[in-house]
Design a protein around this motif. Structure first.
Motif, short mmCIF file in Angstrom:
data_model
loop_
_atom_site.label_atom_id
_atom_site.label_comp_id
_atom_site.label_asym_id
_atom_site.label_seq_id
_atom_site.Cartn_x
_atom_site.Cartn_y
_atom_site.Cartn_z
N PRO A 104 17.83 -44.24 7.74
CA PRO A 104 17.38 -44.18 6.34
C PRO A 104 18.40 -43.56 5.40
N ILE A 105 19.14 -42.54 5.86
CA ILE A 105 20.17 -41.92 5.03
C ILE A 105 21.28 -42.94 4.73
N ALA A 106 21.66 -43.70 5.76
CA ALA A 106 22.66 -44.76 5.56
C ALA A 106 22.15 -45.79 4.55
N ALA A 107 20.88 -46.15 4.67
CA ALA A 107 20.28 -47.10 3.74
C ALA A 107 20.33 -46.59 2.31
N GLY A 108 20.12 -45.28 2.16
CA GLY A 108 20.15 -44.65 0.84
C GLY A 108 21.51 -44.70 0.18
N LYS A 109 22.57 -44.88 0.98
CA LYS A 109 23.91 -45.02 0.41
C LYS A 109 24.03 -46.32 -0.39
N ILE A 110 23.25 -47.31 0.02
CA ILE A 110 23.28 -48.60 -0.68
C ILE A 110 22.40 -48.52 -1.93
N HIS A 111 21.16 -48.00 -1.74
CA HIS A 111 20.25 -47.83 -2.87
C HIS A 111 19.15 -46.86 -2.46
N SER A 112 18.75 -46.00 -3.36
CA SER A 112 17.72 -45.01 -3.04
C SER A 112 16.41 -45.67 -2.62
N ASP A 113 16.11 -46.87 -3.16
CA ASP A 113 14.89 -47.59 -2.78
C ASP A 113 14.91 -47.99 -1.31
N TYR A 137 17.05 -43.37 14.29
CA TYR A 137 18.31 -43.88 14.84
C TYR A 137 19.50 -43.21 14.16
N ILE A 138 20.45 -42.72 14.97
CA ILE A 138 21.69 -42.13 14.46
C ILE A 138 22.74 -43.23 14.37
N VAL A 139 23.16 -43.51 13.16
CA VAL A 139 24.14 -44.58 12.93
C VAL A 139 25.47 -44.22 13.58
N LYS A 140 26.08 -45.22 14.22
CA LYS A 140 27.37 -45.02 14.90
C LYS A 140 28.49 -45.66 14.08
N ASP A 141 29.66 -45.06 14.18
CA ASP A 141 30.83 -45.58 13.46
C ASP A 141 31.06 -47.04 13.84
N GLY A 142 31.16 -47.91 12.84
CA GLY A 142 31.41 -49.33 13.09
C GLY A 142 30.17 -50.19 13.17
N ASP A 143 28.98 -49.60 13.13
CA ASP A 143 27.75 -50.40 13.15
C ASP A 143 27.71 -51.37 11.97
N ILE A 144 27.19 -52.58 12.24
CA ILE A 144 26.88 -53.51 11.16
C ILE A 144 25.37 -53.49 11.00
N LEU A 145 24.90 -53.20 9.79
CA LEU A 145 23.48 -52.96 9.55
C LEU A 145 22.91 -53.90 8.49
N ASN A 146 21.66 -54.29 8.71
CA ASN A 146 20.89 -55.01 7.70
C ASN A 146 19.54 -54.32 7.61
N PHE A 147 19.21 -53.78 6.45
CA PHE A 147 18.03 -52.93 6.31
C PHE A 147 16.80 -53.73 5.87
N ARG A 148 15.67 -53.44 6.52
CA ARG A 148 14.38 -53.96 6.08
C ARG A 148 13.64 -52.81 5.41
N PHE A 149 13.05 -53.08 4.26
CA PHE A 149 12.41 -51.99 3.53
C PHE A 149 11.28 -52.52 2.65
N GLU A 155 16.19 -46.25 1.10
CA GLU A 155 15.84 -45.07 1.90
C GLU A 155 14.34 -44.77 1.79
N LYS A 156 13.82 -44.83 0.57
CA LYS A 156 12.40 -44.51 0.36
C LYS A 156 11.48 -45.48 1.09
N GLY A 157 11.82 -46.77 1.04
CA GLY A 157 10.95 -47.78 1.65
C GLY A 157 11.42 -48.26 3.01
N PHE A 158 12.28 -47.49 3.66
CA PHE A 158 12.88 -47.91 4.93
C PHE A 158 11.83 -48.28 5.98
N ILE A 159 12.00 -49.44 6.61
CA ILE A 159 11.14 -49.85 7.73
C ILE A 159 11.94 -49.79 9.03
N ARG A 160 13.02 -50.56 9.08
CA ARG A 160 13.90 -50.53 10.25
C ARG A 160 15.25 -51.13 9.87
N ALA A 161 16.21 -50.98 10.78
CA ALA A 161 17.56 -51.51 10.54
C ALA A 161 17.93 -52.49 11.64
#
Length: 357
Positions: A296-305, A343-355, A307-313
């Protein structure tokens, strides 16, 4: 955005020359007299990453966006800056804004470049800067723990301030506070003496590979992993060359990496940062986060929404993404993981957030 570094040092140690080299610009006025830089020059530099280039190629994205590092060339200070001498007050207000401090130290002899002191002594110069920071911190602490301001700070913040005051007054190692107190609160304290630091020895051309007596003294006193050898003049020369000429020149000068690459590498390690990626047909982008950040913290780097509405990555490791040539084949081969809030994000992960919106 990656992180923000302030380049500090006594007048005429090469701050503006290094700034111009790092940012590949001539924005900072580089002159042979004190206080050439009056206001901080700001340069934003992309953090080049071969992994991002590869992801961009695989995803056939329209845009490629690197994460960045911001450099501030902050006006030179002199003894007495904490009391307003030279450009002291401006210097101290500007430096509070940065994540890390680059101490640029003069480690070369020259009859052509003025020095505020009669001889070259980087450890003395460093002591002047650090003393002024401590004096400024004492003044700041005194105001903040005054009775009329106590309601504005928490008990833990008060404990940090009082402990820092004791350490400064008794000349103890302030870095011990980073092991005792919450690092987030330490970083929010605004105390200059507690900011992470890199020590850059500005050497002459013949000392760029092995250093010299001045840089050796700095490396003996400070942790060698936080010390970098750089020739600001050579860095400037490299930046004036065409891309295909840079490699040959660096080999000739026996330079493995540019000063910028060393600063990014050591800066990320010092600040405990890492990178995750987003990649698709519209854009491939790098994002900087603190190590051990949750999804969720990583998601918040893209947009605060996010992080707030995070479901999964939806998560793919870099190696799996490259081996399977993108999202579609990763899904087919079962390499996409659905990670939750812990989940603790790892260096190099490629993520797509559902929220949820």
């Amino acid at each position: 955005m990656g992180f923000k570094c302030g380049i500090v040092g006594l007048p005429n140690v090469g701050k503006s020359t290094l700034f111009n080299a790092l940012t590949n610009s001539s924005n900072a006025q580089a002159g042979n007299f004190p206080f050439c830089t009056i206001e901080p020059n700001v340069g934003v530099v992309p953090v080049l990453d071969e992994r991002l280039d590869k992801l961009f190629e695989i995803s056939k994205s329209k845009k490629k966006i690197y994460t960045t590092i911001t450099f501030l060339d902050i006006a030179g200070l002199v003894k007495g800056a904490s009391k307003g001498e030279g450009l002291g007050n401006k210097f101290l207000s500007h430096i509070r804004e940065v994540d890390a401090i680059i101490h640029l130290l003069r480690c070369f002899d020259s009859d052509d470049i003025q020095n505020v002191n009669k001889d070259v002594n980087p450890l003395r110069d460093l002591d002047i800067i650090e003393t002024e920071m401590k004096l400024a911190d004492l003044e700041s602490i005194g105001k903040r723990i005054d009775k009329k301001n106590l309601k504005k700070i928490t008990n833990e913040e008060l404990s940090i301030l009082k402990t820092a005051e004791d350490y400064i007054n008794n000349d103890k190692d302030l870095n011990e506070l980073r092991e005792t107190f919450n690092l987030e609160l330490i970083n929010k304290s605004g105390l200059l003496s507690l900011k992470p630091k890199l020590y850059v020895c500005n050497v002459d051309e013949k000392s760029i590979s092995l250093g010299n007596k001045y840089s050796e003294n700095v490396q003996k006193t400070k942790k060698i992993e936080n010390t970098i050898l750089v020739s600001a003049e050579i860095e400037n020369q490299i930046n004036q060359l065409e891309q295909n000429e840079k490699g040959n020149f660096m080999k000739l000068m026996n330079i493995e990496k540019t000063g910028l690459n060393y600063l990014i590498e050591k800066g990320y390690k010092l600040l405990e940062l890492e990178t995750f990626f987003t990649s698709g047909p519209e854009e491939t982008r790098a994002w900087t986060i603190k190590k051990n950040s949750t999804a969720p913290i990583a998601a918040g780097k893209i947009h605060s929404d996010f992080e707030k509405g995070f479901i999964r990555a939806e998560t793919i490791s870099y190696n799996d993404f490259v081996r399977n040539n993108g999202w579609v084949n990763c899904k087919t081969s079962g390499k996409i993981r659905l990670e939750g809030k812990d989940y603790i994000v790892k260096d190099g992960d490629i993520l797509n957030f559902r929220f949820n919106t």
